[in-house]
Write a protein that holds these residues in place. Structure first.
Motif, PDB file in Angstrom:
ATOM      1  N   ALA A 290       0.830  -1.206   0.000  1.00  0.00           N
ATOM      2  CA  ALA A 290       0.000   0.000   0.000  1.00  0.00           C
ATOM      3  C   ALA A 290       0.862   1.253   0.000  1.00  0.00           C
ATOM      4  O   ALA A 290       0.508   2.258  -0.626  1.00  0.00           O
ATOM      5  CB  ALA A 290      -0.928  -0.006   1.210  1.00  0.00           C
ATOM      6  N   VAL A 291       2.011   1.222   0.696  1.00  0.00           N
ATOM      7  CA  VAL A 291       2.914   2.377   0.695  1.00  0.00           C
ATOM      8  C   VAL A 291       3.372   2.679  -0.724  1.00  0.00           C
ATOM      9  O   VAL A 291       3.356   3.836  -1.179  1.00  0.00           O
ATOM     10  CB  VAL A 291       4.131   2.117   1.604  1.00  0.00           C
ATOM     11  N   ARG A 292       3.768   1.646  -1.459  1.00  0.00           N
ATOM     12  CA  ARG A 292       4.228   1.862  -2.834  1.00  0.00           C
ATOM     13  C   ARG A 292       3.098   2.384  -3.721  1.00  0.00           C
ATOM     14  O   ARG A 292       3.302   3.276  -4.549  1.00  0.00           O
ATOM     15  CB  ARG A 292       4.821   0.558  -3.378  1.00  0.00           C
ATOM     16  N   GLY A 293       1.892   1.823  -3.542  1.00  0.00           N
ATOM     17  CA  GLY A 293       0.753   2.309  -4.318  1.00  0.00           C
ATOM     18  C   GLY A 293       0.369   3.727  -3.936  1.00  0.00           C
ATOM     19  O   GLY A 293       0.005   4.541  -4.799  1.00  0.00           O
ATOM     20  N   TRP A 294       0.448   4.036  -2.648  1.00  0.00           N
ATOM     21  CA  TRP A 294       0.139   5.386  -2.160  1.00  0.00           C
ATOM     22  C   TRP A 294       1.094   6.403  -2.781  1.00  0.00           C
ATOM     23  O   TRP A 294       0.677   7.479  -3.222  1.00  0.00           O
ATOM     24  CB  TRP A 294       0.260   5.376  -0.638  1.00  0.00           C
ATOM     25  N   TYR A 295       2.380   6.055  -2.827  1.00  0.00           N
ATOM     26  CA  TYR A 295       3.384   6.956  -3.400  1.00  0.00           C
ATOM     27  C   TYR A 295       3.087   7.206  -4.879  1.00  0.00           C
ATOM     28  O   TYR A 295       3.106   8.363  -5.343  1.00  0.00           O
ATOM     29  CB  TYR A 295       4.768   6.344  -3.219  1.00  0.00           C
ATOM     30  N   ARG A 296       2.818   6.157  -5.632  1.00  0.00           N
ATOM     31  CA  ARG A 296       2.529   6.327  -7.065  1.00  0.00           C
ATOM     32  C   ARG A 296       1.292   7.202  -7.271  1.00  0.00           C
ATOM     33  O   ARG A 296       1.269   8.091  -8.131  1.00  0.00           O
ATOM     34  CB  ARG A 296       2.312   4.968  -7.718  1.00  0.00           C
ATOM     35  N   THR A 297       0.275   6.949  -6.474  1.00  0.00           N
ATOM     36  CA  THR A 297      -0.972   7.692  -6.639  1.00  0.00           C
ATOM     37  C   THR A 297      -0.817   9.141  -6.180  1.00  0.00           C
ATOM     38  O   THR A 297      -1.338  10.077  -6.819  1.00  0.00           O
ATOM     39  CB  THR A 297      -2.094   6.995  -5.850  1.00  0.00           C
ATOM     40  N   HIS A 298      -0.098   9.364  -5.083  1.00  0.00           N
ATOM     41  CA  HIS A 298       0.151  10.728  -4.587  1.00  0.00           C
ATOM     42  C   HIS A 298       0.893  11.542  -5.637  1.00  0.00           C
ATOM     43  O   HIS A 298       0.572  12.717  -5.874  1.00  0.00           O
ATOM     44  CB  HIS A 298       0.966  10.657  -3.289  1.00  0.00           C
ATOM     45  N   ARG A 299       1.890  10.932  -6.279  1.00  0.00           N
ATOM     46  CA  ARG A 299       2.638  11.652  -7.311  1.00  0.00           C
ATOM     47  C   ARG A 299       1.741  11.960  -8.505  1.00  0.00           C
ATOM     48  O   ARG A 299       1.831  13.042  -9.114  1.00  0.00           O
ATOM     49  CB  ARG A 299       3.841  10.824  -7.769  1.00  0.00           C
ATOM     50  N   ALA A 300       0.889  11.011  -8.875  1.00  0.00           N
ATOM     51  CA  ALA A 300       0.027  11.217 -10.035  1.00  0.00           C
ATOM     52  C   ALA A 300      -0.986  12.337  -9.805  1.00  0.00           C
ATOM     53  O   ALA A 300      -1.329  13.068 -10.741  1.00  0.00           O
ATOM     54  CB  ALA A 300      -0.696   9.919 -10.376  1.00  0.00           C
ATOM     55  N   LEU A 301      -1.430  12.488  -8.558  1.00  0.00           N
ATOM     56  CA  LEU A 301      -2.522  13.431  -8.282  1.00  0.00           C
ATOM     57  C   LEU A 301      -2.068  14.734  -7.637  1.00  0.00           C
ATOM     58  O   LEU A 301      -2.701  15.779  -7.848  1.00  0.00           O
ATOM     59  CB  LEU A 301      -3.552  12.763  -7.363  1.00  0.00           C
TER      60      LEU A 301
END
Length: 737
Positions: A290-301
């Motif tokens: 979830a940390v890795r997914g959170w980072y990718r999504t935070h950067r995208a948005l």
């Protein structure tokens, strides 16, 4: 495993046919091991079996061989029919094994996995003009789906699949609808589809974003009904969730929430405020994916800058006291993003340069000359000019150097720099080597980063340690770091024992290290006493670890300290149940040893009982009683007909350092620890020639010399060259067979 005794002669199972072919193999300098039973479970077991067979049958120890083990045997179903590729493992010379196996039995084919891989045996199947199998041909369908499910490109950021042909796509949809009763789902009372079979077709379709809304809705309804309360148990859930999110299905978020953190990778591929909210909650609870997914999504948005995004998320993790492992996951996400960006930029520069070169008159002249003169040295060797941009060695160095740089990057908060320092501990020398292969200016910058890391490392690593809740093989990989304990190591290990969140594997790891080094004390014992009856009395398999069951070690410590709890612990061991403890009860005799305990252990050892650390315990116990090095105890046993030769060999190497004996059930050929001990035994002038020969044989069989890519942590070129030079210098010395 089923048999085929009732089959007609023309209907023999795959297993019978393969066994019949297998019995015909073998010849000059090549042999095959018999088909496996459960005792040959891993590749290490296969090599052990080969060594025993060579010794019994008088086969030269440098002969090549092939085998399969029990995990590979899962390719057969209960009736002996192949349900997947049969992996054939091997040892010795790859070319000899390739020739020895040949093309496989009639009706089957062998795919050669190369010098670093296994051979794969499977059926030969028929296909039509479009390359498609008969839907009733289970093997043909399986092979087609495996091909369609193989990515055409895989990176840390994305996975891509080749587009199917129109015939392949129609075939996939038809197979899926075969499993959706009725011509099309037009009535609510239609029976549910066969989800187990359907999952095989869902994946290759949605990998190409080809699942239709009709298919998605029908599958969703059946999935929820058949797997209520355990949605992740269905193997097709991930591609179906991709389809639901892609199609903006109104139930997507309820499904994602029900799946939990396992859905993190899928959610990160569909960034939105709702996915960001879910991923953040899962990340703060400690889930690395979830940390890795959170980072990718935070950067995208919200924040495209990789360092600023990492700094923000690291601060949130710290503020919410998330586990330390979340910082490691965040570091991994940052490194993946930066390396991907660098590689993408380099590839674009290369494409631009190549396009520019194609437009110049000089390049046209070179192409014409190459066409007119095909026998130049370049054409003869197949060499190609290096394209502008980053070289292959430089590209491989990116992740290594990124980790080293992060450790001293002031843009990152300390928790992330500590995580980087930990990750770089086993890679810094590889990073140094990689830096030396870069162009001069880049090399100087990279080497400066290495120097900065080494200056800051001790401060960053003080009071840190490995992830005790992760994969146990990772703990074995770092065991060699703890051959000596610094004061900071001792404090960290004791703190972990006192921490109620430390699980049984972590307790076993920490307590074994403290006890073996003589650092375990009364406080450590009493920190664990409140937990022993409820937690430490549970079965915990230590077959593939360098440490014992923690209750064994705790009992030894209590006996050594003459602690009152020793009586309660011994009373528990004396009870007939639970049954799991019976094979390891005698290992507690290492605590407060005496002659009676030594005699009881020896009686068990020579009774041919299954050794789960008994001989090693006796050797260490005898060494304590005799005030001598355990190596001298072990070497006196060489040639004893009552002992298993391979167990004694393992014990001799395992006790080379009595301050940190290696309790693995067999010699681990991919371990730094076992390699170092084998070298030391081979070169110890205090030992007999027979003992030193065992050390040399063990070293020669280690993967560092035979399969260096399998050694963990990964070797540097310097370490590999040093190992080969060491072996070459002793090439004329005899070793046991």
């Amino acid at each position: 495993m089923g048999t085929d005794t009732n089959r007609a002669a023309g209907q023999r199972s795959d297993l019978s046919r393969i066994k019949a072919w297998w019995r015909t193999l073998g010849g000059d300098r090549f042999t095959v091991l018999p088909p496996p039973n459960r005792s040959r479970y891993t590749q290490s077991d296969g090599h052990e079996d080969a060594a025993e067979m060579f010794a019994v049958q008088g086969i030269s120890t440098d002969a090549s061989f092939a085998y399969w083990h029990w995990q590979s045997h899962d390719a057969f179903d209960r009736d002996g029919d192949l349900t997947g590729e049969l992996y054939l493992h091997w040892g010795g010379d790859h070319a000899t094994v390739t020739a020895g196996l040949g093309d496989g039995p009639d009706g089957y084919r062998i795919v050669n996995g190369g010098p670093q891989g296994a051979f794969r045996l499977d059926r030969v199947t028929a296909v039509d003009g479009d390359g498609l199998p008969d839907p009733e041909d289970a093997a043909g369908v399986r092979q087609l789906l495996a091909r369609l499910d193989t990515p055409s490109l895989r990176t840390a950021e994305a996975v891509e699949y080749a587009a199917p042909t129109p015939a392949e796509e129609r075939w996939l949809h038809d197979r899926l609808w075969d499993l959706l009763p009725g011509e099309r789902p037009t009535a609510e009372d239609l029976p549910a589809p066969d989800l187990t079979a359907a999952a095989r077709f869902v994946s290759p379709l949605e990998h190409r974003q080809a699942l239709t809304p009709d298919e998605t809705g029908r599958l969703l309804a059946a999935w929820r009904e058949a797997y209520a309360g355990r949605l992740a148990a269905w193997s097709g859930w991930a591609p179906l969730l991709h389809a639901l999110l892609r199609q903006e299905h109104p139930d997507s978020w309820d499904v994602a929430a029900a799946l939990g953190p396992e859905a993190s990778y899928v959610l990160a591929a569909h960034p939105s405020p709702r996915s960001l909210e879910l991923l953040r909650a899962w990340a703060l609870s400690g889930n690395g994916s979830a940390v890795r997914g959170w980072y990718r999504t935070h950067r995208a948005l919200r924040e495209p800058d990789p360092h600023l995004a990492a700094r923000t998320l690291s601060g949130e993790l710290t503020a919410h006291t998330a586990p330390e492992t979340t910082q490691t996951a965040l570091l991994d996400a940052l490194r993946t993003a930066e390396v991907h960006a660098l590689r993408t930029a380099e590839a674009e520069k290369r494409r631009t340069a190549e396009a520019e070169e194609r437009r110049t008159p000089e390049s046209e002249e070179r192409r014409t000359a190459a066409t007119d003169a095909p026998h130049t040295a370049e054409a003869a060797t197949g060499a190609r000019p290096t394209a502008p941009g980053r070289s292959a060695p430089a590209d491989a160095a990116l992740p290594l150097l990124a980790t080293v740089r992060y450790a001293t990057d002031d843009r990152l908060p300390r928790p992330l720099r500590v995580a980087a320092a930990t990750a770089a501990r086993d890679t810094v020398e590889r990073a140094r080597e990689a830096a030396g292969r870069l162009p001069a200016a880049e090399a100087a910058d990279a080497l400066a980063a290495v120097e900065r890391y080494e200056t800051a490392r001790d401060d960053l690593l003080a009071g840190t340690g490995p992830d005790l809740a992760g994969y146990e093989g990772g703990l074995c990989d770092v065991y060699h770091h703890y051959r000596t304990l610094s004061p900071a190591d001792v404090r960290w290990l004791r703190d972990r024992l006192a921490d109620p969140s430390t699980g049984v594997p972590g307790i076993a790891f920490c307590l074994e290290l403290l006890y073996a080094h003589g650092e375990a004390g009364r406080d450590d014992l009493e920190a664990l006493l409140p937990r022993w009856k409820k937690e430490l009395t549970k079965q915990y398999r230590t077959t593939y670890t360098e440490w014992r069951h923690p209750l064994t070690t705790l009992t030894c410590l209590a006996l050594d300290l003459e602690h009152p709890a020793a009586a309660d612990l011994l009373a528990w061991w004396a009870k007939p149940k639970p049954l799991w403890k019976n094979p390891v009860r005698l290992l507690t005799h290492l605590g407060a040893p005496d002659e009676a305990k030594a005699a009881e252990l020896w009686e068990f050892i020579v009774s041919d009982g299954h050794d789960t650390g008994h001989l090693m315990t006796w050797v260490l116990l005898r060494a304590r009683l005799d005030a001598t090095h355990p190596l001298h105890v072990a070497e006196r046993l060489i040639g004893n007909p009552s002992l298993s030769e391979h167990v004694l060999r393992r014990v001799l190497i395992g006790v080379a350092d009595p301050a940190q004996p290696l309790w693995h059930y067999a010699i681990d050929p991919r371990s730094h620890s076992w390699w170092r001990r084998a070298q030391e035994v081979a070169d110890d002038p205090r030992l007999t020639d027979a003992a030193r020969a065992i050390g040399l044989k063990t070293a020669r069989d280690h993967h560092i010399l035979r399969y260096p890519a399998q050694v963990r942590p990964v070797l540097t070129e310097g370490e590999l060259a040093e190992a080969r030079a060491w072996a070459e210098a002793r090439a004329d010395r005899p070793a046991t067979g």
